[in-house]
Motif scaffolding. Structure first.
Motif, PDB file in Angstrom:
ATOM      1  N   ASP A 147     -12.688   2.614   5.779  1.00  0.00           N
ATOM      2  CA  ASP A 147     -13.622   3.037   4.734  1.00  0.00           C
ATOM      3  C   ASP A 147     -14.009   1.894   3.804  1.00  0.00           C
ATOM      4  O   ASP A 147     -15.156   1.795   3.384  1.00  0.00           O
ATOM      5  CB  ASP A 147     -12.998   4.179   3.906  1.00  0.00           C
ATOM      6  CG  ASP A 147     -12.927   5.467   4.714  1.00  0.00           C
ATOM      7  OD1 ASP A 147     -13.665   5.569   5.706  1.00  0.00           O
ATOM      8  OD2 ASP A 147     -12.132   6.343   4.352  1.00  0.00           O
ATOM      9  N   ASP A 148     -13.039   1.028   3.465  1.00  0.00           N
ATOM     10  CA  ASP A 148     -13.368   0.000   2.460  1.00  0.00           C
ATOM     11  C   ASP A 148     -13.813  -1.324   3.090  1.00  0.00           C
ATOM     12  O   ASP A 148     -14.068  -2.288   2.374  1.00  0.00           O
ATOM     13  CB  ASP A 148     -12.217  -0.193   1.466  1.00  0.00           C
ATOM     14  CG  ASP A 148     -10.976  -0.812   2.100  1.00  0.00           C
ATOM     15  OD1 ASP A 148     -11.116  -1.466   3.137  1.00  0.00           O
ATOM     16  OD2 ASP A 148      -9.881  -0.632   1.547  1.00  0.00           O
ATOM     17  N   GLY A 149     -13.908  -1.369   4.420  1.00  0.00           N
ATOM     18  CA  GLY A 149     -14.448  -2.578   5.049  1.00  0.00           C
ATOM     19  C   GLY A 149     -13.403  -3.643   5.374  1.00  0.00           C
ATOM     20  O   GLY A 149     -13.729  -4.666   5.959  1.00  0.00           O
ATOM     21  N   THR A 150     -12.136  -3.399   4.985  1.00  0.00           N
ATOM     22  CA  THR A 150     -11.095  -4.390   5.264  1.00  0.00           C
ATOM     23  C   THR A 150     -10.905  -4.605   6.762  1.00  0.00           C
ATOM     24  O   THR A 150     -10.591  -5.702   7.211  1.00  0.00           O
ATOM     25  CB  THR A 150      -9.757  -3.927   4.654  1.00  0.00           C
ATOM     26  OG1 THR A 150     -10.007  -3.441   3.350  1.00  0.00           O
ATOM     27  CG2 THR A 150      -8.771  -5.055   4.583  1.00  0.00           C
ATOM     28  N   SER A 184      -8.140   3.978   5.400  1.00  0.00           N
ATOM     29  CA  SER A 184      -8.661   3.328   4.192  1.00  0.00           C
ATOM     30  C   SER A 184      -9.247   1.958   4.528  1.00  0.00           C
ATOM     31  O   SER A 184     -10.239   1.536   3.946  1.00  0.00           O
ATOM     32  CB  SER A 184      -7.570   3.220   3.119  1.00  0.00           C
ATOM     33  OG  SER A 184      -6.615   2.259   3.493  1.00  0.00           O
ATOM     34  N   ASP A 185      -8.639   1.272   5.499  1.00  0.00           N
ATOM     35  CA  ASP A 185      -9.170  -0.036   5.891  1.00  0.00           C
ATOM     36  C   ASP A 185     -10.563   0.095   6.492  1.00  0.00           C
ATOM     37  O   ASP A 185     -11.422  -0.766   6.313  1.00  0.00           O
ATOM     38  CB  ASP A 185      -8.254  -0.701   6.926  1.00  0.00           C
ATOM     39  CG  ASP A 185      -6.938  -1.138   6.310  1.00  0.00           C
ATOM     40  OD1 ASP A 185      -6.872  -1.188   5.071  1.00  0.00           O
ATOM     41  OD2 ASP A 185      -6.003  -1.423   7.057  1.00  0.00           O
ATOM     42  N   ILE A 238       0.846  -1.200   0.000  1.00  0.00           N
ATOM     43  CA  ILE A 238       0.000   0.000   0.000  1.00  0.00           C
ATOM     44  C   ILE A 238       0.877   1.245   0.000  1.00  0.00           C
ATOM     45  O   ILE A 238       0.599   2.216  -0.711  1.00  0.00           O
ATOM     46  CB  ILE A 238      -0.944  -0.011   1.225  1.00  0.00           C
ATOM     47  CG1 ILE A 238      -1.964  -1.125   1.080  1.00  0.00           C
ATOM     48  CG2 ILE A 238      -1.643   1.328   1.383  1.00  0.00           C
ATOM     49  CD1 ILE A 238      -2.874  -1.295   2.271  1.00  0.00           C
ATOM     50  N   SER A 293       0.918   4.170  -2.922  1.00  0.00           N
ATOM     51  CA  SER A 293       0.545   5.568  -2.651  1.00  0.00           C
ATOM     52  C   SER A 293       1.694   6.241  -1.914  1.00  0.00           C
ATOM     53  O   SER A 293       1.645   6.402  -0.692  1.00  0.00           O
ATOM     54  CB  SER A 293      -0.751   5.647  -1.854  1.00  0.00           C
ATOM     55  OG  SER A 293      -0.744   4.709  -0.810  1.00  0.00           O
TER      56      SER A 293
END
Lengths: 229, 209
Positions: free
Chosen positions: A84-87, A81-82, A22, A26
Motif C-alpha cells: 500500500d505505501d509503495g515500499t 502495508s509495504d 514494525i 503495531s
C-alpha cells in the motif's frame, strides 16, 4: 563523514530490524494470531463431552491445525502495508539481492508470529490433556514446521497482495500446500505417543523446511513482481 | 543514459502508446505530459522496470537493460504515487532502511536530509502522526541520500506547499545540471532554470480517439 559501507549481511540485518520494529509499533499483528491459537484450541474441549483420553489422543491434530490457521491468518499482513505505501516497489527496484531480503523478511515475520505459537503450544497441550511424552516432539515439530508454513503462506500472500479481499482466497491457495507439514508434524507427536522412533519424521520436517527456504523466496519474488504490475 | 526504442504498450485492449522512441540523456530534464489515463504512470513504471507488460527495447548506457539490471538499479531512483514511507515507523527508521538498501549507513546524512526538508525534530516521531505533506517530505529526503543518476519521479509535487515545491524544482534543476537525468510527470507548471524537454503522450497517440 560517518558514511559506512554495509556488506550484504548488514543490509539484511536492516531488513530484519525493520520487520521487528514494525511488529513492536503495531503489537496487534503479533498478539492476534496468538490469541486466535489459544481460543481456537480451547474451543475443542468445550465442544462436547470428550473423554479425557480421547482428547489427549487428538490433541496433536488440534494443535497443529490451529497453529496452521494462526500462521495463515498472521501472514496476510506480511506484504500488505509495504504494497500500500509503495515500499515494496523500492525493495523490488533496489540493487540488493531480493532472494535473501525476502527470506529474511519471512524470518522476521516468523520470529514475531510463529515463534510465540511454539512457545505457548505446551500450555495448550496441558489444556488438551496431551500425554507427557508428546511435549518434546510437539515443540520441536512446531519449531521445524511453522517456518515452513510461513514460507509457503508467504507465496500465497505475495500472489494475493494486489487484491482487496484476499483472506479466503489465501486459505484456498495455501491450505492444500500445507498438508505435508501437517501430516508429518502431527504424525511426529502421534508416533512419539505410541513409543515409536521419531527421528525419521523429524528429518522429513527438516527437509521440508530446507526445501521451502531454498525455493519459496524465488516464488515469492516472482509473485510480487506480478502483483506490483 | 536510457534509450527507449519502439515501445508499445496496451492496457485493457487500449493502445496507450506505440512506436515510442526517445532517449534520456545525461543532464536532461524530461517531463511526460498527457491527460489523465494517457499512460504517464505506466510509461514511468516501464522505464523503472516495475512493469514488464510491453514490447520494445530499453538500453541502459548502450547495452540492453536486462543484461545490466543491477547496474541500472544502482543508478535509479524511483518515486511513485505512494510515498514509500511506513506509517508506523519513524522517519529515521524509514530512511535507515532506505540507506541500507543502497548499501550504506549514515545517520548524520539522514538527519541533515530531514532538516533540509524542514523536518528537524521529527526524526523520532512515527510517520502516522505527520501530515500528508510531511510524509511526502520524508519521502523526498531520499533524494539527498541516493547517489542515483537517473531519477524517475511520478507526481513529485503532490501535497507539497509552495516553498517545498520551489525547493524541489531547484533540486531537480541542480541534479540535471550536475549531469544527472530526471524523468517526471506533473500537472503543475514546472519552473526551472534548466531547459526542459516535453514528451506529450496525447500528441503521440496513434489515432485520435
Amino acid at each position: 563523514m560517518t558514511r559506512q559501507a554495509l556488506g550484504l549481511l548488514a543490509c539484511l540485518r536492516a531488513t530484519l530490524l525493520r520487520e521487528l520494529q514494525i511488529a513492536v509499533s503495531s503489537p496487534g499483528k503479533v498478539v492476534n494470531p496468538l490469541m486466535f491459537f489459544v481460543i481456537a484450541s480451547a474451543l475443542f474441549p468445550l465442544s462436547g463431552r470428550l473423554d479425557l483420553a480421547v482428547l489427549g489422543s487428538i490433541a496433536p491434530g488440534i494443535l497443529w491445525v490451529t497453529a496452521l490457521l494462526a500462521v495463515m491468518l498472521s501472514m496476510e499482513g506480511l506484504f500488505r502495508s509495504d504494497f500500500d505505501d509503495g515500499t515494496l516497489e523500492q525493495l523490488l527496484l533496489s540493487p540488493q539481492p531480493l532472494y535473501f531480503h525476502l527470506l529474511v523478511k519471512v524470518l522476521g515475520h516468523w520470529l514475531v508470529t510463529g515463534l510465540p505459537l511454539v512457545v505457548i503450544a505446551p500450555l495448550l497441550g496441558l489444556l488438551l490433556n496431551l500425554p507427557a511424552a508428546g511435549y518434546q516432539p510437539l515443540i520441536l515439530g512446531l519449531l521445524l514446521g511453522t517456518p515452513t508454513l510461513s514460507l509457503v503462506a508467504a507465496i500465497g500472500t505475495a500472489l494475493t497482495v494486489g487484491l482487496a479481499r484476499s483472506g479466503l482466497l489465501l486459505a484456498v491457495l495455501i491450505l492444500p500446500l500445507s498438508i505435508p507439514v501437517l501430516v508429518f508434524g502431527a504424525g511426529v507427536v502421534d508416533t512419539a505417543l505410541n513409543g515409536l522412533p521419531v527421528a525419521g519424521l523429524f528429518s522429513l520436517l527438516g527437509a521440508l523446511l530446507l526445501l521451502a527456504a531454498s525455493l519459496a523466496p524465488l516464488a515469492i519474488a516472482a509473485s510480487l513482481r506480478i502483483s506490483v504490475q | 543514459m536510457l534509450a527507449v526504442d519502439d515501445l508499445h504498450c496496451e492496457r485493457d485492449e487500449r493502445v496507450l502508446f506505440s512506436g515510442l522512441s526517445f532517449e534520456v540523456k545525461s543532464g536532461s530534464l524530461l517531463q511526460v505530459q498527457g491527460a489523465n489515463g494517457s499512460g504517464k504512470t505506466t510509461l514511468l513504471r516501464i522505464l523503472a522496470g516495475l512493469n514488464q507488460d510491453f514490447t520494445g527495447n530499453l538500453h541502459w548506457q548502450g547495452r540492453p537493460r536486462a543484461s545490466v539490471l543491477t547496474e541500472f538499479q544502482q543508478s535509479l531512483f524511483y518515486l511513485g504515487h505512494a510515498p514509500s514511507v511506513n506509517r508506523t515507523l519513524t522517519p529515521l527508521q524509514n530512511l535507515r532502511w532506505f540507506c541500507a538498501l543502497q548499501g550504506y549507513a549514515d545517520d548524520e546524512a539522514i538527519v541533515a536530509a530531514l532538516t533540509a526538508q524542514g523536518l528537524a525534530g521529527y526524526a523520532g516521531i512515527p510517520c502516522c502522526q505527520l501530515s500528508a505533506g510531511q510524509q511526502r517530505r520524508v519521502s523526498l529526503a531520499r533524494l539527498e541520500l541516493t547517489a542515483a543518476a537517473l531519477w524517475i519521479l511520478d507526481e513529485p509535487f503532490t501535497a507539497l506547499d509552495r516553498l517545498a515545491v520551489a525547493a524541489l524544482e531547484g533540486r531537480i534543476g541542480r541534479h540535471a545540471e550536475a549531469g544527472g537525468a530526471v524523468v517526471l510527470t506533473t500537472h503543475h507548471a514546472l519552473k526551472t532554470p534548466w531547459p526542459l524537454s516535453i514528451l506529450d503522450l496525447d500528441a503521440l497517440r496513434p489515432e485520435a480517439l
